[in-house]
Write a protein that holds these residues in place. Structure first.
Motif, PDB file in Angstrom:
ATOM      1  N   THR A  61      29.330 119.394  28.727  1.00 25.23           N
ATOM      2  CA  THR A  61      29.415 118.916  27.348  1.00 25.23           C
ATOM      3  C   THR A  61      30.858 118.521  27.050  1.00 25.23           C
ATOM      4  O   THR A  61      31.781 119.325  27.271  1.00 25.23           O
ATOM      5  N   PRO A  62      31.105 117.312  26.563  1.00 25.53           N
ATOM      6  CA  PRO A  62      32.475 116.895  26.280  1.00 25.53           C
ATOM      7  C   PRO A  62      33.096 117.713  25.148  1.00 25.53           C
ATOM      8  O   PRO A  62      32.476 117.901  24.097  1.00 25.53           O
ATOM      9  N   GLN A  63      34.279 118.239  25.421  1.00 18.76           N
ATOM     10  CA  GLN A  63      35.029 118.988  24.431  1.00 18.76           C
ATOM     11  C   GLN A  63      36.334 118.231  24.128  1.00 18.76           C
ATOM     12  O   GLN A  63      37.085 117.904  25.037  1.00 18.76           O
ATOM     13  N   ARG A  64      36.566 117.992  22.859  1.00 18.72           N
ATOM     14  CA  ARG A  64      37.758 117.221  22.490  1.00 18.72           C
ATOM     15  C   ARG A  64      39.017 118.032  22.746  1.00 18.72           C
ATOM     16  O   ARG A  64      39.081 119.228  22.416  1.00 18.72           O
ATOM     17  N   LYS A  65      40.014 117.366  23.306  1.00 20.24           N
ATOM     18  CA  LYS A  65      41.287 117.998  23.653  1.00 20.24           C
ATOM     19  C   LYS A  65      42.431 117.126  23.131  1.00 20.24           C
ATOM     20  O   LYS A  65      42.251 115.940  22.827  1.00 20.24           O
ATOM     21  N   PRO A  66      43.620 117.690  23.022  1.00 20.81           N
ATOM     22  CA  PRO A  66      44.778 116.866  22.637  1.00 20.81           C
ATOM     23  C   PRO A  66      44.982 115.722  23.637  1.00 20.81           C
ATOM     24  O   PRO A  66      44.799 115.902  24.846  1.00 20.81           O
ATOM     25  N   MET A  67      45.374 114.588  23.127  1.00 17.64           N
ATOM     26  CA  MET A  67      45.568 113.413  23.969  1.00 17.64           C
ATOM     27  C   MET A  67      46.805 113.616  24.852  1.00 17.64           C
ATOM     28  O   MET A  67      47.908 113.810  24.354  1.00 17.64           O
ATOM     29  N   PRO A  68      46.653 113.551  26.186  1.00 19.86           N
ATOM     30  CA  PRO A  68      47.835 113.630  27.064  1.00 19.86           C
ATOM     31  C   PRO A  68      48.795 112.477  26.767  1.00 19.86           C
ATOM     32  O   PRO A  68      48.374 111.355  26.454  1.00 19.86           O
ATOM     33  N   GLU A  69      50.064 112.749  26.896  1.00 18.88           N
ATOM     34  CA  GLU A  69      51.077 111.745  26.560  1.00 18.88           C
ATOM     35  C   GLU A  69      50.917 110.491  27.403  1.00 18.88           C
ATOM     36  O   GLU A  69      51.076 109.374  26.910  1.00 18.88           O
ATOM     37  N   VAL A  70      50.604 110.652  28.676  1.00 20.74           N
ATOM     38  CA  VAL A  70      50.488 109.484  29.547  1.00 20.74           C
ATOM     39  C   VAL A  70      49.339 108.585  29.124  1.00 20.74           C
ATOM     40  O   VAL A  70      49.420 107.350  29.233  1.00 20.74           O
ATOM     41  N   LEU A  71      48.245 109.176  28.590  1.00 22.78           N
ATOM     42  CA  LEU A  71      47.130 108.374  28.098  1.00 22.78           C
ATOM     43  C   LEU A  71      47.434 107.771  26.734  1.00 22.78           C
ATOM     44  O   LEU A  71      47.001 106.651  26.431  1.00 22.78           O
ATOM     45  N   GLN A  72      48.184 108.502  25.923  1.00 27.01           N
ATOM     46  CA  GLN A  72      48.559 107.965  24.627  1.00 27.01           C
ATOM     47  C   GLN A  72      49.394 106.698  24.783  1.00 27.01           C
ATOM     48  O   GLN A  72      49.269 105.756  23.994  1.00 27.01           O
ATOM     49  N   LYS A  73      50.209 106.673  25.818  1.00 25.29           N
ATOM     50  CA  LYS A  73      51.010 105.483  26.082  1.00 25.29           C
ATOM     51  C   LYS A  73      50.131 104.272  26.381  1.00 25.29           C
ATOM     52  O   LYS A  73      50.432 103.151  25.953  1.00 25.29           O
ATOM     53  N   THR A  74      49.046 104.500  27.107  1.00 21.63           N
ATOM     54  CA  THR A  74      48.153 103.368  27.409  1.00 21.63           C
ATOM     55  C   THR A  74      47.405 102.910  26.166  1.00 21.63           C
ATOM     56  O   THR A  74      47.176 101.706  25.983  1.00 21.63           O
ATOM     57  N   VAL A  75      47.020 103.865  25.309  1.00 23.37           N
ATOM     58  CA  VAL A  75      46.364 103.494  24.055  1.00 23.37           C
ATOM     59  C   VAL A  75      47.329 102.704  23.175  1.00 23.37           C
ATOM     60  O   VAL A  75      46.961 101.697  22.565  1.00 23.37           O
ATOM     61  N   ASP A  76      48.584 103.175  23.125  1.00 24.34           N
ATOM     62  CA  ASP A  76      49.585 102.450  22.340  1.00 24.34           C
ATOM     63  C   ASP A  76      49.805 101.042  22.900  1.00 24.34           C
ATOM     64  O   ASP A  76      50.025 100.093  22.145  1.00 24.34           O
ATOM     65  N   ARG A  77      49.713 100.916  24.221  1.00 26.02           N
ATOM     66  CA  ARG A  77      49.922  99.602  24.823  1.00 26.02           C
ATOM     67  C   ARG A  77      48.764  98.652  24.502  1.00 26.02           C
ATOM     68  O   ARG A  77      48.976  97.439  24.373  1.00 26.02           O
ATOM     69  N   ILE A  78      47.565  99.204  24.369  1.00 24.72           N
ATOM     70  CA  ILE A  78      46.448  98.368  23.913  1.00 24.72           C
ATOM     71  C   ILE A  78      46.788  97.763  22.559  1.00 24.72           C
ATOM     72  O   ILE A  78      46.658  96.551  22.334  1.00 24.72           O
ATOM     73  N   GLY A  79      47.254  98.625  21.639  1.00 24.25           N
ATOM     74  CA  GLY A  79      47.633  98.131  20.319  1.00 24.25           C
ATOM     75  C   GLY A  79      48.777  97.142  20.377  1.00 24.25           C
ATOM     76  O   GLY A  79      48.806  96.150  19.638  1.00 24.25           O
ATOM     77  N   GLU A  80      49.728  97.393  21.261  1.00 23.82           N
ATOM     78  CA  GLU A  80      50.884  96.503  21.411  1.00 23.82           C
ATOM     79  C   GLU A  80      50.465  95.106  21.845  1.00 23.82           C
ATOM     80  O   GLU A  80      51.110  94.104  21.498  1.00 23.82           O
ATOM     81  N   ASN A  81      49.382  95.027  22.607  1.00 20.57           N
ATOM     82  CA  ASN A  81      48.920  93.740  23.124  1.00 20.57           C
ATOM     83  C   ASN A  81      47.914  93.044  22.203  1.00 20.57           C
ATOM     84  O   ASN A  81      47.402  91.975  22.548  1.00 20.57           O
ATOM     85  N   CYS A  82      47.650  93.647  21.056  1.00 19.44           N
ATOM     86  CA  CYS A  82      46.767  93.021  20.079  1.00 19.44           C
ATOM     87  C   CYS A  82      47.595  92.136  19.153  1.00 19.44           C
ATOM     88  O   CYS A  82      48.605  92.563  18.613  1.00 19.44           O
ATOM     89  N   GLU A  83      47.164  90.907  18.980  1.00 18.16           N
ATOM     90  CA  GLU A  83      47.845  90.021  18.048  1.00 18.16           C
ATOM     91  C   GLU A  83      47.494  90.400  16.609  1.00 18.16           C
ATOM     92  O   GLU A  83      46.432  90.961  16.344  1.00 18.16           O
ATOM     93  N   PRO A  84      48.401  90.100  15.664  1.00 24.95           N
ATOM     94  CA  PRO A  84      48.090  90.409  14.257  1.00 24.95           C
ATOM     95  C   PRO A  84      46.875  89.624  13.788  1.00 24.95           C
ATOM     96  O   PRO A  84      46.700  88.452  14.126  1.00 24.95           O
ATOM     97  N   SER A  85      46.035  90.274  13.007  1.00 28.67           N
ATOM     98  CA  SER A  85      44.869  89.592  12.438  1.00 28.67           C
ATOM     99  C   SER A  85      45.338  88.552  11.425  1.00 28.67           C
ATOM    100  O   SER A  85      46.259  88.800  10.638  1.00 28.67           O
ATOM    101  N   MET A  86      44.681  87.411  11.428  1.00 23.39           N
ATOM    102  CA  MET A  86      45.064  86.337  10.529  1.00 23.39           C
ATOM    103  C   MET A  86      43.835  85.497  10.196  1.00 23.39           C
ATOM    104  O   MET A  86      42.871  85.458  10.953  1.00 23.39           O
ATOM    105  N   CYS A  87      43.874  84.829   9.062  1.00 25.16           N
ATOM    106  CA  CYS A  87      42.852  83.851   8.704  1.00 25.16           C
ATOM    107  C   CYS A  87      43.394  82.457   9.012  1.00 25.16           C
ATOM    108  O   CYS A  87      44.485  82.098   8.557  1.00 25.16           O
TER     109      CYS A  87
END
Length: 534
Positions: A381-407
């Motif tokens: 059963t999946p148990q939620r745990k604190p995000m490891p720093e090395v994985l947080q960096k990859t999540v942050d990089r996903i956001g970094e590579n997202c362009e700003p939303s625009m109309c």
């Protein structure tokens, strides 16, 4: 002139707003006063509405007014000024000017400001040029100039467009509404939802059927919405069975009261492909949640290439190719454009013969705005745990590579009808010359894409156009600038109104105008396209 006139044919076309307080400039011949018209009125023949304008007031479109019994153009025509290589305006001694005595002090100031070194560095746009319809006469401005040693002509007008619309690209994965759903403005239907594109939702707004094919109220509201949207103003829209929106060209969309920040880096499968190597050895399984294609690392080709072992995960949805799942949830405003708020709901379970206690699981969205880290316990059963720093960096990089939303707002119009007669006596020659690149089409000086096939169907990004480029006539229809530029020799050959050609210097000296710098370095100079000068 601060008030609108009453228009004899329809009192419903009154507008409570006031017109520009700046003075008029170019005097135009009005239709002779009829016996039934009051002596203090003139009839405007710029469009089929035929406003009867009282002295000191403007017509319904705000573009024409009655000054001392003369029909005059209210707005100054907008001229684009080309910049030098350093991005500075080319300036020198003021252009010699003998303005008519009828011009006001404000107008004289406008003309005196035309201190350009060379009038040939200017381009006359259709913005403020005046509306003429039907075009049984030459366009308001047919202007010659010399560019790179070539004699050029630009035919300038403000076209009246009933056959026109706006195509709106909204950068979001949020659920806006089903395709083909009605889009409403102040309760009236003004368009519909069209296809979703990569990271964006598309709307089609306006069009001739909403402008003229429905009720008078629908047409008026459609026209109001289109003019505001084209003039880069915020517009509130609602979608049947979907979201409430605030849309403005160049700004982030607001969906159900929440301003969008990022558009996705890619679909779930693409995100797996981009970041697989960065996850390798730091996590055993990754799910990237997406409304369209949800990715699963261990099954994905990228995971196979990195020798990531199977995790035993069982996903909901319809499996496409390995590691790619469709329809894991319904569209919505949750994770990855789905309706889920609990990421674990898209997992059906785990194969006990493959999965193991302690298995490390990362679940993220395609923007990185949602991300959680889990480890399997002894019961798998999946148990939620604190995000490891090395994985947080990859999540942050996903956001970094997202362009700003625009109309993004594109004006799409069919430049057919009689406006072509304002250019040439034989319209088919104009159409054919555009198709063969002898004639360049711009809208407010901005580059226009001409659709293939029959007619002159143009599309232009409103952000590249000068502010307040769009107007209206209360038929209702949209008034938009359009310019046709070509070599002088070609203009004569296609049957143009050669007798109406004026030099750019003459426009600078005798017509009220406003000069703005060419503000978009990503766009070509309106008279600088190589096909025209070849």
């Amino acid at each position: 002139m601060t008030e609108h006139t009453k228009i004899d044919h329809s009192m419903d076309n009154l507008d409570a707003s006031t017109s520009s307080t700046s003075g008029p400039t170019v005097l135009e011949k009005s239709k002779p006063r009829s016996e039934k018209m009051a002596t203090n009125k003139v009839e405007c023949n710029a469009c089929p509405v035929l406003c009867q304008i009282t002295e000191g007031r403007t017509g319904a479109c705000d573009r024409w007014g009655n000054q001392e019994g003369q029909l005059v153009r209210i707005d100054p025509v907008v001229l684009m000024r080309r910049l030098d290589d350093s991005g500075q305006a080319v300036r020198a001694e003021p252009v010699a000017c003998e303005a008519p005595d009828s011009l006001t002090a404000l107008e004289m100031h406008d003309i005196a400001d035309a201190d350009v070194k060379d009038a040939n560095s200017l381009f006359v746009t259709g913005v403020g040029s005046g509306t003429t319809y039907p075009d049984y006469k030459p366009a308001p401005f047919i202007v010659s100039s010399r560019q790179q040693g070539v004699d050029m002509v630009t035919v300038v007008t403000e076209g009246i467009f009933s056959y026109c619309s706006f195509k709106v690209k909204i950068d979001t994965d949020r659920y806006l509404g089903p395709e083909q759903s009605n889009v409403r403005f102040k309760g009236e239907i003004v368009g519909h939802v069209t296809t979703a594109e990569y990271g964006s939702q598309m709307l089609s707004l306006g069009g001739v059927h909403h402008l003229t094919g429905g009720s008078k109220k629908e047409g008026r509201f459609t026209c109001d919405m289109m003019m505001a949207l084209g003039n880069k103003q915020a517009v509130e829209l609602s979608i049947d069975g979907g979201a409430q929106l605030v849309v403005q060209a160049g700004k982030a969309p607001i969906v159900d009261g929440v301003e969008e920040k990022r558009m996705r880096v890619g679909c779930g499968s693409a995100t797996i492909g981009i970041f697989a190597k960065q996850w390798w050895s730091h996590v055993d399984e990754v799910i990237v949640v997406d409304d369209h294609i949800t990715g699963v690392l261990s099954e994905h080709q990228a995971g196979k290439c990195l020798d990531i072992p199977p995790s035993g995960i069982k996903m909901k949805g319809r499996k496409s190719t390995p590691g790619r799942y469709f329809q894991v949830a319904n569209p919505g405003n949750g994770w990855g454009g789905t309706d889920i708020t609990d990421a674990l709901t898209i997992i059906e379970g785990w194969d006990a013969d493959v999965a193991w206690p302690g298995l490390r699981l990362l679940i993220t969205s395609t923007t990185g705005e949602h991300a959680e880290y889990y480890e399997l316990d002894d019961q798998l059963t999946p148990q939620r745990k604190p995000m490891p720093e090395v994985l947080q960096k990859t999540v942050d990089r996903i956001g970094e590579n997202c362009e700003p939303s625009m109309c993004s707002v594109m004006f799409l119009g069919g430049a057919g009808g009689s406006l072509r007669a304002g250019v040439t006596e034989n319209p088919i020659w104009l159409t054919n010359s555009i198709k063969t690149a002898l004639v360049n089409v711009t809208c407010g000086g901005a580059p226009a894409y001409v659709w293939s096939g029959g007619g002159i169907t143009v599309m232009v990004d409103v952000l590249r156009m000068p502010d307040n480029s769009f107007g209206y006539v209360p038929t209702p229809a949209i008034v938009a600038p359009i310019e046709f530029s070509m070599k002088l020799d070609d203009y004569i050959r296609l049957g143009g109104h050669a007798d109406a050609v004026r030099k750019i210097e003459d426009v600078v000296q005798h017509d009220r105008h406003r000069i703005i710098d060419w503000f978009d370095p990503t766009s070509p100079w309106a008279l600088g396209h190589k096909p025209m000068l070849a």
